[in-house]
Design a protein around this motif. Structure first.
Motif, PDB file in Angstrom:
ATOM      1  N   SER A 218      49.984  34.981  39.469  1.00  0.00           N
ATOM      2  CA  SER A 218      49.035  35.939  40.041  1.00  0.00           C
ATOM      3  C   SER A 218      49.258  36.096  41.542  1.00  0.00           C
ATOM      4  CB  SER A 218      47.602  35.470  39.771  1.00  0.00           C
ATOM      5  OG  SER A 218      46.662  36.322  40.390  1.00  0.00           O
ATOM      6  N   SER A 222      50.488  39.649  43.092  1.00  0.00           N
ATOM      7  CA  SER A 222      49.522  40.322  43.957  1.00  0.00           C
ATOM      8  C   SER A 222      50.071  40.503  45.365  1.00  0.00           C
ATOM      9  CB  SER A 222      48.212  39.524  44.006  1.00  0.00           C
ATOM     10  OG  SER A 222      47.659  39.397  42.727  1.00  0.00           O
ATOM     11  N   HIS A 281      46.583  42.043  34.890  1.00  0.00           N
ATOM     12  CA  HIS A 281      47.690  42.223  35.834  1.00  0.00           C
ATOM     13  C   HIS A 281      48.785  43.082  35.212  1.00  0.00           C
ATOM     14  CE1 HIS A 281      47.157  40.019  39.540  1.00  0.00           C
ATOM     15  NE2 HIS A 281      46.776  38.924  38.924  1.00  0.00           N
ATOM     16  N   LEU A 304      44.100  45.951  39.808  1.00  0.00           N
ATOM     17  CA  LEU A 304      44.864  44.902  40.475  1.00  0.00           C
ATOM     18  C   LEU A 304      43.948  43.936  41.223  1.00  0.00           C
ATOM     19  CD1 LEU A 304      48.072  46.547  42.002  1.00  0.00           C
ATOM     20  CD2 LEU A 304      47.934  44.826  40.213  1.00  0.00           C
ATOM     21  N   ALA A 308      43.494  39.835  40.256  1.00  0.00           N
ATOM     22  CA  ALA A 308      43.810  38.757  41.202  1.00  0.00           C
ATOM     23  C   ALA A 308      42.586  37.885  41.475  1.00  0.00           C
ATOM     24  CB  ALA A 308      44.336  39.355  42.502  1.00  0.00           C
TER      25      ALA A 308
END
Length: 399
Positions: A218, A222, A281, A304, A308
């Motif tokens: 993640s 991100s 994601h 998004l 995250a």
């Protein structure tokens, strides 16, 4: 408040200084980027030691030392004259700010709370993220008035004035809650009165590595996408102003997701929630070719941001849920170290993919596939069992 005041050590908090540092020191952007990457990776190595210190000496003492050091490294950045000093400053602010302050803030809540732990961790993450998001704006305004060097000094003083008193007097009650009968939903080892899991046993569980791998994935994804957001969305027809404005729905959705996922962790298996966050994601990244100015970009950014923040909230609740709190500082130090290191690698990987394909889409699809694989893998992680090894008492472990 402690989590919010980690802002000067977060990527968003440092990014507003980059152009001013480049102009003042007369160095290239690539050199500053490499210094930042080196500082981030080096800082990540210190986090397991900080986590162990939390287990041994408690959040109060360690937070005081971390705040003292964090403010000092911000002062060092204010005095930097070349790349060596700049890199040293980056090491300190990334290790103690992004890593140490963030880890201690959530660990303090996790070890002190036995009921609705996931909900309160989600609330901590949500309010902390809201505070962090203010730092780029405040720092940019301060730079126009004070210059970038004095702004770093002001941030260091802010840490000392606010966080040191919080550590010395505000966290006196932040200790391992002694009564196991207060514990909420638990699995083996999660009761605050339960004996500690040996770290060697935890490291042999698939659940620990599933959570560590998911939070690392993640962070990598991100940071890669957010770091290159202007260019990535530019390929989809958004202007630089529209692409920059997309950070707003990301932040708003992230705040809501932290609360939602954190609260759900009190009622639903954390591994299923982590799998859902990673699937989110993947879904957001797969829809990138369909993104266009307007609602498409808005939904992409919100997905998004929610994914995250949701992953971070679940990871904070999952470790005490599965392994208890007696070794929580050490565990969070390890996972935070992996997460911080992944944030340094992500932007470079996506940049290399763009250079190879002359487009961001192949790299983005590769990241989506990675998220999908992790989402499936997390589902197969087995619930830890105390029968893996005879546990030792917390006092024996830290003594």
């Amino acid at each position: 408040m402690v989590l919010a005041l980690s802002g000067p050590g977060q990527t968003a908090g440092i990014a507003v200084f980059v152009d001013h540092v480049i102009a003042d020191l007369g160095v290239g952007r690539s050199a500053v980027s490499l210094a930042y990457m080196a500082g981030t990776l080096s800082g990540a190595l210190a986090l397991p030691w900080i986590g162990r210190a939390v287990d041994r000496f408690g959040v109060q003492r360690v937070l005081a030392l971390v705040a003292l050091g964090f403010g000092s490294f911000l002062m060092l950045l204010a005095c930097a004259q070349e790349l060596v000093g700049l890199t040293a400053g980056f090491v300190g602010v990334r290790a103690l700010g992004q890593g140490g302050m963030s880890m201690i803030a959530t660990t303090a809540v996790a070890i002190s709370v036995t009921r609705n732990r996931g909900t309160l961790l989600g609330l901590t993450s949500s309010l902390g993220a809201a505070g962090i998001s203010l730092f780029p704006l405040l720092a940019e305004r301060a730079i126009t008035v004070l210059d970038w060097r004095y702004t770093f000094v002001a941030e260091g003083l802010l840490i000392w004035v606010v966080v040191l008193p919080l550590a010395l007097w505000g966290l006196r009650g932040a200790a391992w809650a002694p009564s196991a009968d207060e514990a909420g939903p638990q699995s083996p080892g999660s009761g605050t009165g339960a004996p500690a899991w040996p770290l060697s046993v935890i490291a042999r569980t698939s659940m620990f590595w599933a959570m560590a791998g998911a939070i690392a994935c993640s962070g990598l994804v991100s940071t890669a996408v957010f770091f290159h957001q202007i260019s990535v969305l530019g390929e989809q027809g958004l202007t630089p102003a529209q692409a920059a404005a997309n950070f707003l729905p990301q932040t708003v959705a992230g705040l809501g997701a932290a609360l939602l996922f954190g609260s759900a962790a009190d009622r639903v298996s954390p591994k299923l929630l982590m799998s859902a966050a990673m699937a989110m994601h993947a879904l957001a990244l797969v829809t990138l070719p369909l993104v266009a100015p307007g609602w498409g970009a808005l939904l992409y950014g919100a997905a998004l941001g929610a994914a995250a923040s949701g992953a971070r909230a679940v990871e904070s609740a999952a470790l005490p849920f599965y392994f208890g709190t007696a070794s929580l500082g050490t565990l969070r130090g390890l996972t935070q170290s992996v997460a911080v290191a992944s944030t340094a690698v992500g932007p470079i990987l996506l940049s290399l993919a763009h250079g190879w394909a002359d487009s961001y889409r192949p790299g983005i699809m590769g990241l989506a596939l990675l998220c999908a694989v992790v989402a499936v893998a997390v589902c197969f992680a087995r619930k830890p069992r105390t029968s893996l090894s005879p546990p030792v008492s917390h006092h024996d472990q830290v003594g």
